[in-house]
Design an enzyme around this catalytic site. Structure first.
Site, PDB file in Angstrom:
ATOM      1  N   ASP A 192       0.861  -1.175   0.000  1.00  0.00           N
ATOM      2  CA  ASP A 192       0.000   0.000   0.000  1.00  0.00           C
ATOM      3  C   ASP A 192       0.900   1.229   0.000  1.00  0.00           C
ATOM      4  O   ASP A 192       2.100   1.093  -0.280  1.00  0.00           O
ATOM      5  CB  ASP A 192      -0.950  -0.019   1.206  1.00  0.00           C
ATOM      6  CG  ASP A 192      -2.297   0.615   0.871  1.00  0.00           C
ATOM      7  OD1 ASP A 192      -2.321   1.807   0.509  1.00  0.00           O
ATOM      8  OD2 ASP A 192      -3.316  -0.085   0.973  1.00  0.00           O
ATOM      9  N   ALA A 208      -8.237  -4.060   1.557  1.00  0.00           N
ATOM     10  CA  ALA A 208      -7.274  -5.049   2.043  1.00  0.00           C
ATOM     11  C   ALA A 208      -6.175  -5.311   1.018  1.00  0.00           C
ATOM     12  O   ALA A 208      -5.125  -5.826   1.357  1.00  0.00           O
ATOM     13  CB  ALA A 208      -7.992  -6.356   2.384  1.00  0.00           C
ATOM     14  N   LYS A 209      -6.442  -4.966  -0.237  1.00  0.00           N
ATOM     15  CA  LYS A 209      -5.454  -5.121  -1.316  1.00  0.00           C
ATOM     16  C   LYS A 209      -4.789  -6.490  -1.301  1.00  0.00           C
ATOM     17  O   LYS A 209      -3.575  -6.607  -1.444  1.00  0.00           O
ATOM     18  CB  LYS A 209      -4.414  -4.000  -1.265  1.00  0.00           C
ATOM     19  CG  LYS A 209      -4.994  -2.602  -1.489  1.00  0.00           C
ATOM     20  CD  LYS A 209      -3.919  -1.543  -1.648  1.00  0.00           C
ATOM     21  CE  LYS A 209      -4.474  -0.157  -1.963  1.00  0.00           C
ATOM     22  NZ  LYS A 209      -5.322   0.419  -0.923  1.00  0.00           N
ATOM     23  N   ARG A 210      -5.576  -7.545  -1.163  1.00  0.00           N
ATOM     24  CA  ARG A 210      -5.013  -8.880  -1.173  1.00  0.00           C
ATOM     25  C   ARG A 210      -4.743  -9.334  -2.603  1.00  0.00           C
ATOM     26  O   ARG A 210      -5.405  -8.884  -3.551  1.00  0.00           O
ATOM     27  CB  ARG A 210      -5.970  -9.865  -0.492  1.00  0.00           C
ATOM     28  CG  ARG A 210      -6.264  -9.553   0.973  1.00  0.00           C
ATOM     29  CD  ARG A 210      -4.999  -9.559   1.831  1.00  0.00           C
ATOM     30  NE  ARG A 210      -5.312  -9.583   3.246  1.00  0.00           N
ATOM     31  CZ  ARG A 210      -5.253  -8.536   4.080  1.00  0.00           C
ATOM     32  NH1 ARG A 210      -4.871  -7.356   3.640  1.00  0.00           N
ATOM     33  NH2 ARG A 210      -5.562  -8.686   5.365  1.00  0.00           N
ATOM     34  N   THR A 270     -10.911  -4.834  -1.899  1.00  0.00           N
ATOM     35  CA  THR A 270      -9.932  -4.444  -2.917  1.00  0.00           C
ATOM     36  C   THR A 270      -8.911  -5.567  -3.103  1.00  0.00           C
ATOM     37  O   THR A 270      -8.602  -6.306  -2.171  1.00  0.00           O
ATOM     38  CB  THR A 270      -9.189  -3.146  -2.547  1.00  0.00           C
ATOM     39  OG1 THR A 270      -8.560  -3.304  -1.263  1.00  0.00           O
ATOM     40  CG2 THR A 270     -10.123  -1.953  -2.504  1.00  0.00           C
TER      41      THR A 270
END
Lengths: 316, 316
Positions: free
Chosen positions: A113, B109-111, B138
């Site tokens: 991130d 969470a951008k996993r 996300t």
């Protein structure tokens, strides 16, 4: 953010850098990382329930059998996250018990991130006061290697490591990882180079590593025809599969090599993939080891054998 | 993986798809997503302790003030993860309370991973029986959009959504996102296109979205000189900054636009960034809203104002 109490500072000064600790562990116990992947299939194979109690039993058995015996253990965060806070509580126990037994814990979390959010991830996984503090963590550079800076700074401050994804084995990864920058390099090579530059002032051995899949053929320069693939209903041309040789020689840091064993990677692949960068290779096996459990003796035996085979394959 | 029990199937048939629910919420309450980012600076600004009790108070105040008033709320997972299982337990409460109040919860969470690991992330965040089940999540496509398939399938099965990172505002992101594939497209455009293709059979409105930063200038075709930047000690040429116009017109899905407010994005940026793809824009504000708390009245007033301003700016 950068204020550190004196007692903390002393603790930090006393803790050797992750690169040095990792190198010593690999030399001492052989080049092997044991993945802790409590997915349902593995739980069932051990006759366990596919619930949080099964996860805990599976993980603790692996840790009690292998922590202190192997250089690195790598829990996969996703398999704990699916149980919410109860899963995270088990992950805390797994991490704490493995580290207490003297094995390096590399958490496979693939976080990535920017700004204060990246700082929060660094705090979550690399700050010693966090309940989930580990020795090293995997990170995803889709927002650029530079976006991971808060993680690198935390690693530096706490003697921890970061493994940045560079080149993965799955064919879909090529669309991103083998795309070309203006300067002609692939995305993957530019990531390897950026991490190498960050390690440069710590030569011969930095604490920042990369992740390179066991079956990518990274250091081959042999041309492979560009294939058209039909993936998930989308027909697309995969970028430049196999055309690019990737150069790991200036990384000066550890290389995590997942995809070993049941996922297809063999010890003989290591030199092909890594070229001369074999000093700090960390081949990682998961199911190939777990399938020998829950017998502690058999788990230890297979780990010893794989560490020896990888050590042999990596000998210069 | 594809076996679904009949009773589950009926539940699925009853739940409208995320795209439809999201569209209805945006039309009803205005195009606004409220970020829930409990970082220390925001906690201090409210006079709270920078511990888990401060995090819980901060989040619950935002939820009680705004859930049911705004279309979407977006907790940032990192700020909870830094407190381990205690943080995850608070995240569970935040998610449950916001959803109960009738606001869509998009977990940031951008996993991103592959295979059974990606499947576990899908289970963690999109399966209704998970303690952390949300309306949408996300995801990061560094391993290729195709690697996210288990998440897309879970979204399809459970009436949920997935927002795939495409083009972010931070300059370091260009090294990856604006690299070029063999076919000449940027990585970002190929991601937008792949997600659009997955939505194609659900036109006019799919449940798979993308994330495009508010300050990227995505749809400008105006050439900006390539700059040399010195980032974190590495001098590199940023790929093709600003050269590429990105086309969102065939996405047929929602677009999360973070970076609004204190991060620099303004309502007037929305049309510039999104071009004609304004139907399903979800501008997301965090600190710009939270700084008006903890007063419930002031939080509601600023959310109303921003929803109106964004609605006005997005009017065709």
């Amino acid at each position: 953010m950068f204020h550190v109490r004196v007692d903390r500072m002393e603790a930090v000064m006393a803790e050797p850098a992750f690169g040095a600790r990792c190198s010593a562990a690999l030399a001492d116990r052989g080049p092997l990382c044991v993945g802790i992947d409590p997915h349902d299939e593995s739980l069932r194979a051990w006759g366990l329930n596919t619930d949080i109690s099964g996860v805990e039993y599976f993980c603790m058995t692996l840790v009690d059998a292998l922590a202190g015996q192997v250089a690195v253990m790598k829990p996969q965060s996703a398999f704990f996250e699916r149980f919410g806070s109860a899963g995270t509580a088990v992950l805390e126990k797994v991490v704490t018990r493995a580290r207490s037994a003297g094995t390096l814990v590399l958490l496979d979390a693939k976080r990535g991130d920017i700004g204060s959010t990246m700082q929060a991830y660094a705090q979550a996984y690399l700050d010693p006061i966090s309940p989930l503090a580990v020795d090293a963590v995997t990170a995803t550079p889709f927002l650029g290697v530079g976006s991971l800076r808060p993680m690198f700074e935390a690693a530096d401050a706490h003697g921890a490591g970061v493994f940045v994804l560079a080149l993965t084995s799955n064919p879909e990864g090529n669309a991103v990882q083998r795309a070309r920058r203006k300067d002609g390099r692939t995305v993957a090579q530019s990531i390897i180079d950026e991490v190498g530059n960050l390690n440069a002032s710590r030569r011969p051995l930095g604490s920042l590593g990369v992740v390179v899949g066991a079956t990518v053929g990274a250091c081959r320069s042999q041309a492979v025809p560009v294939e058209r693939q039909k993936t998930y209903g989308i027909t697309h041309t995969t970028g430049s599969v196999g055309e690019a040789a990737h150069d790991l020689s200036r990384l000066a840091g550890p290389i995590l090599v997942p995809g070993m064993g049941t996922q297809g990677g063999k010890p003989a692949d290591l030199k092909r993939v890594l070229g001369e960068a074999t000093d700090l290779a960390i081949p990682s096996y998961s199911r190939e080891i777990a399938r020998h459990g829950p017998s502690v003796d058999r788990l230890r035996a297979v780990a010893r054998t794989l560490a020896e085979q990888c050590g042999e394959a990596l000998r210069p």
